[in-house]
Design a protein around this motif. Structure first.
Motif, PDB file in Angstrom:
ATOM      1  N   GLU A  62       0.980  -1.338   0.179  1.00  0.00           N
ATOM      2  CA  GLU A  62      -0.096   0.060  -0.062  1.00  0.00           C
ATOM      3  C   GLU A  62       0.964   1.476  -0.079  1.00  0.00           C
ATOM      4  O   GLU A  62       0.662   2.286  -0.689  1.00  0.00           O
ATOM      5  N   CYS A  63       1.842   1.446   0.635  1.00  0.00           N
ATOM      6  CA  CYS A  63       2.791   2.477   0.922  1.00  0.00           C
ATOM      7  C   CYS A  63       3.918   2.656  -0.339  1.00  0.00           C
ATOM      8  O   CYS A  63       4.306   3.805  -0.714  1.00  0.00           O
ATOM      9  N   VAL A  64       4.124   1.594  -0.873  1.00  0.00           N
ATOM     10  CA  VAL A  64       5.101   1.765  -1.850  1.00  0.00           C
ATOM     11  C   VAL A  64       4.475   1.695  -3.404  1.00  0.00           C
ATOM     12  O   VAL A  64       5.199   2.164  -4.281  1.00  0.00           O
ATOM     13  N   ARG A  65       3.187   1.430  -3.621  1.00  0.00           N
ATOM     14  CA  ARG A  65       2.804   1.361  -4.809  1.00  0.00           C
ATOM     15  C   ARG A  65       2.561   2.921  -5.451  1.00  0.00           C
ATOM     16  O   ARG A  65       3.023   3.043  -6.523  1.00  0.00           O
ATOM     17  N   VAL A  66       2.388   3.794  -4.709  1.00  0.00           N
ATOM     18  CA  VAL A  66       2.074   5.312  -5.235  1.00  0.00           C
ATOM     19  C   VAL A  66       3.513   5.712  -5.674  1.00  0.00           C
ATOM     20  O   VAL A  66       3.706   6.305  -6.995  1.00  0.00           O
ATOM     21  N   PRO A  67       4.635   5.757  -4.770  1.00  0.00           N
ATOM     22  CA  PRO A  67       5.895   6.188  -5.426  1.00  0.00           C
ATOM     23  C   PRO A  67       6.329   5.219  -6.539  1.00  0.00           C
ATOM     24  O   PRO A  67       7.056   5.958  -7.403  1.00  0.00           O
ATOM     25  N   LEU A  68       6.053   4.017  -6.751  1.00  0.00           N
ATOM     26  CA  LEU A  68       6.602   2.988  -7.760  1.00  0.00           C
ATOM     27  C   LEU A  68       5.695   3.360  -9.008  1.00  0.00           C
ATOM     28  O   LEU A  68       6.257   3.466  -9.997  1.00  0.00           O
ATOM     29  N   LYS A  69       4.514   4.101  -8.932  1.00  0.00           N
ATOM     30  CA  LYS A  69       4.032   4.471 -10.158  1.00  0.00           C
ATOM     31  C   LYS A  69       4.414   5.823 -10.907  1.00  0.00           C
ATOM     32  O   LYS A  69       4.197   6.008 -11.912  1.00  0.00           O
ATOM     33  N   ASP A  70       5.088   6.689  -9.768  1.00  0.00           N
ATOM     34  CA  ASP A  70       5.599   7.805 -10.258  1.00  0.00           C
ATOM     35  C   ASP A  70       6.914   7.811 -11.160  1.00  0.00           C
ATOM     36  O   ASP A  70       7.272   8.419 -11.797  1.00  0.00           O
ATOM     37  N   MET A  71       7.683   6.364 -10.642  1.00  0.00           N
ATOM     38  CA  MET A  71       8.688   6.223 -11.413  1.00  0.00           C
ATOM     39  C   MET A  71       8.516   5.712 -12.776  1.00  0.00           C
ATOM     40  O   MET A  71       7.762   4.924 -13.222  1.00  0.00           O
ATOM     41  N   PRO A  72       9.724   5.943 -13.792  1.00  0.00           N
ATOM     42  CA  PRO A  72       9.536   5.562 -15.074  1.00  0.00           C
ATOM     43  C   PRO A  72       9.814   3.882 -15.156  1.00  0.00           C
ATOM     44  O   PRO A  72      10.947   3.669 -15.757  1.00  0.00           O
ATOM     45  N   LEU A  73       8.905   3.004 -14.727  1.00  0.00           N
ATOM     46  CA  LEU A  73       9.408   1.743 -14.746  1.00  0.00           C
ATOM     47  C   LEU A  73       8.191   1.084 -15.598  1.00  0.00           C
ATOM     48  O   LEU A  73       7.199   1.474 -15.773  1.00  0.00           O
ATOM     49  N   LYS A  74       8.446  -0.267 -15.696  1.00  0.00           N
ATOM     50  CA  LYS A  74       7.178  -1.133 -16.353  1.00  0.00           C
ATOM     51  C   LYS A  74       6.623  -1.628 -15.093  1.00  0.00           C
ATOM     52  O   LYS A  74       7.218  -2.019 -14.167  1.00  0.00           O
ATOM     53  N   GLU A  75       5.465  -2.427 -15.745  1.00  0.00           N
ATOM     54  CA  GLU A  75       4.581  -3.073 -14.589  1.00  0.00           C
ATOM     55  C   GLU A  75       5.827  -4.448 -13.987  1.00  0.00           C
ATOM     56  O   GLU A  75       5.379  -4.563 -12.846  1.00  0.00           O
ATOM     57  N   GLU A  76       6.264  -5.120 -14.753  1.00  0.00           N
ATOM     58  CA  GLU A  76       6.873  -6.048 -14.124  1.00  0.00           C
ATOM     59  C   GLU A  76       8.006  -5.829 -13.422  1.00  0.00           C
ATOM     60  O   GLU A  76       8.351  -6.708 -12.377  1.00  0.00           O
ATOM     61  N   ASP A  77       8.775  -4.684 -13.628  1.00  0.00           N
ATOM     62  CA  ASP A  77       9.703  -4.007 -12.748  1.00  0.00           C
ATOM     63  C   ASP A  77       9.027  -3.982 -11.139  1.00  0.00           C
ATOM     64  O   ASP A  77       9.521  -4.213  -9.914  1.00  0.00           O
ATOM     65  N   ARG A  78       7.862  -3.229 -10.964  1.00  0.00           N
ATOM     66  CA  ARG A  78       7.267  -2.962  -9.900  1.00  0.00           C
ATOM     67  C   ARG A  78       6.881  -4.337  -9.197  1.00  0.00           C
ATOM     68  O   ARG A  78       6.902  -4.502  -8.001  1.00  0.00           O
ATOM     69  N   GLU A  79       6.167  -5.079 -10.022  1.00  0.00           N
ATOM     70  CA  GLU A  79       5.928  -6.628  -9.613  1.00  0.00           C
ATOM     71  C   GLU A  79       7.321  -7.384  -9.044  1.00  0.00           C
ATOM     72  O   GLU A  79       6.887  -7.900  -7.934  1.00  0.00           O
ATOM     73  N   GLU A  80       8.395  -7.230  -9.481  1.00  0.00           N
ATOM     74  CA  GLU A  80       9.606  -7.930  -9.171  1.00  0.00           C
ATOM     75  C   GLU A  80       9.994  -7.189  -7.801  1.00  0.00           C
ATOM     76  O   GLU A  80      10.298  -7.757  -6.976  1.00  0.00           O
ATOM     77  N   PHE A  81       9.782  -5.727  -7.790  1.00  0.00           N
ATOM     78  CA  PHE A  81      10.146  -5.198  -6.308  1.00  0.00           C
ATOM     79  C   PHE A  81       9.329  -5.774  -5.113  1.00  0.00           C
ATOM     80  O   PHE A  81       9.692  -5.764  -3.943  1.00  0.00           O
ATOM     81  N   LEU A  82       7.953  -5.903  -5.665  1.00  0.00           N
ATOM     82  CA  LEU A  82       7.015  -6.261  -4.638  1.00  0.00           C
ATOM     83  C   LEU A  82       6.818  -7.792  -4.343  1.00  0.00           C
ATOM     84  O   LEU A  82       6.170  -8.369  -3.506  1.00  0.00           O
ATOM     85  N   ARG A  83       7.785  -8.454  -5.136  1.00  0.00           N
ATOM     86  CA  ARG A  83       7.708 -10.088  -5.094  1.00  0.00           C
ATOM     87  C   ARG A  83       7.909 -10.647  -3.697  1.00  0.00           C
ATOM     88  O   ARG A  83       7.368 -11.579  -3.103  1.00  0.00           O
ATOM     89  N   PHE A  84       8.876  -9.997  -2.909  1.00  0.00           N
ATOM     90  CA  PHE A  84       9.359 -10.591  -1.704  1.00  0.00           C
ATOM     91  C   PHE A  84       8.205 -10.391  -0.762  1.00  0.00           C
ATOM     92  O   PHE A  84       8.240 -11.373   0.300  1.00  0.00           O
ATOM     93  N   VAL A  85       7.297  -9.583  -0.804  1.00  0.00           N
ATOM     94  CA  VAL A  85       6.251  -9.430   0.012  1.00  0.00           C
ATOM     95  C   VAL A  85       4.872 -10.173  -0.314  1.00  0.00           C
ATOM     96  O   VAL A  85       4.028 -10.399   0.404  1.00  0.00           O
ATOM     97  N   SER A  86       4.955 -10.580  -1.539  1.00  0.00           N
ATOM     98  CA  SER A  86       3.805 -11.163  -2.050  1.00  0.00           C
ATOM     99  C   SER A  86       3.672 -12.889  -1.434  1.00  0.00           C
ATOM    100  O   SER A  86       2.723 -13.471  -1.552  1.00  0.00           O
ATOM    101  N   ALA A  87       4.842 -13.371  -0.972  1.00  0.00           N
ATOM    102  CA  ALA A  87       4.850 -14.467  -0.219  1.00  0.00           C
ATOM    103  C   ALA A  87       3.826 -14.636   1.060  1.00  0.00           C
ATOM    104  O   ALA A  87       3.381 -15.551   1.598  1.00  0.00           O
ATOM    105  N   GLY A  88       3.326 -13.464   1.604  1.00  0.00           N
ATOM    106  CA  GLY A  88       2.476 -13.123   2.688  1.00  0.00           C
ATOM    107  C   GLY A  88       3.276 -13.332   3.880  1.00  0.00           C
ATOM    108  O   GLY A  88       3.766 -12.264   4.327  1.00  0.00           O
ATOM    109  N   THR A  89       3.067 -14.208   4.534  1.00  0.00           N
ATOM    110  CA  THR A  89       3.769 -14.292   5.995  1.00  0.00           C
ATOM    111  C   THR A  89       5.226 -14.601   5.654  1.00  0.00           C
ATOM    112  O   THR A  89       5.743 -15.249   4.735  1.00  0.00           O
ATOM    113  N   PHE A  90       5.954 -14.201   6.670  1.00  0.00           N
ATOM    114  CA  PHE A  90       7.595 -14.585   6.603  1.00  0.00           C
ATOM    115  C   PHE A  90       7.718 -15.718   7.795  1.00  0.00           C
ATOM    116  O   PHE A  90       7.498 -15.026   8.955  1.00  0.00           O
TER     117      PHE A  90
END
Length: 172
Positions: free
Chosen positions: A93-121
């Protein structure tokens, strides 16, 4: 005299467009490097700081500048409020907005957020492995883009200049 002024304006505009494309190409590499730095800092804080994820995010925010640093500060603040939301949800939630403002492709954003997509650590080793995987993938993308961008940047500026000259020749 007006033709000369118009020709100069056309040429300047086409050069400007070429430089804009060049900036877009280099901006993506810069953003990828910034995300790699953020993940490296987070990984080192987890590995050596031995703090909780919110504490680690606060330490990363102190070292990062710009919108990504502010995002990490918001993550730490929200996790301190202890509203019951998971770290993964707050982080996304907190990182999505700054990532949208950066000149990135969607797969770059998803790769950055991949480590939290596992859910619980499960433990810090699992956290570190997921963070390191994401960082390595982003680093590989940035290195590949840097190799490609040298040619693309020269081509963008050159095509802008030649396009401007072609338009001037056609109009005159």
């Amino acid at each position: 005299m007006l033709k000369l002024a118009g020709a100069c304006m056309i040429l300047t505009g086409c050069f400007g467009l070429g430089f804009w494309y060049r900036r877009q190409f280099t901006g993506r590499v810069r953003a990828l490097r910034m995300m790699c730095d953020a993940l490296s800092l987070l990984g080192s804080e987890i590995r050596y700081g031995r703090g909780t994820l919110p504490e680690c995010c606060e330490h990363v925010a102190d070292r990062l500048a710009g919108t990504l640093g502010n995002a990490f500060r918001r993550i730490a603040d929200k996790m301190r409020e202890n509203t019951g939301e998971s770290f993964a949800r707050v982080f996304e939630e907190c990182v999505r907005v700054p990532l949208k403002d950066m000149p990135l492709k969607e797969e770059d954003r998803e790769e950055f957020l991949r480590f939290v997509s596992a859910g619980t650590f499960g433990d810090s080793q699992m956290q570190l492995a997921l963070i390191e995987q994401s960082r390595e993938q982003l680093d590989v993308r940035a290195a590949a883009l840097e190799r490609e961008n040298g040619e693309k940047c020269r081509m963008a500026v050159g095509l802008g200049a030649m396009g401007g000259l072609l338009i001037i020749l056609i109009l005159c």
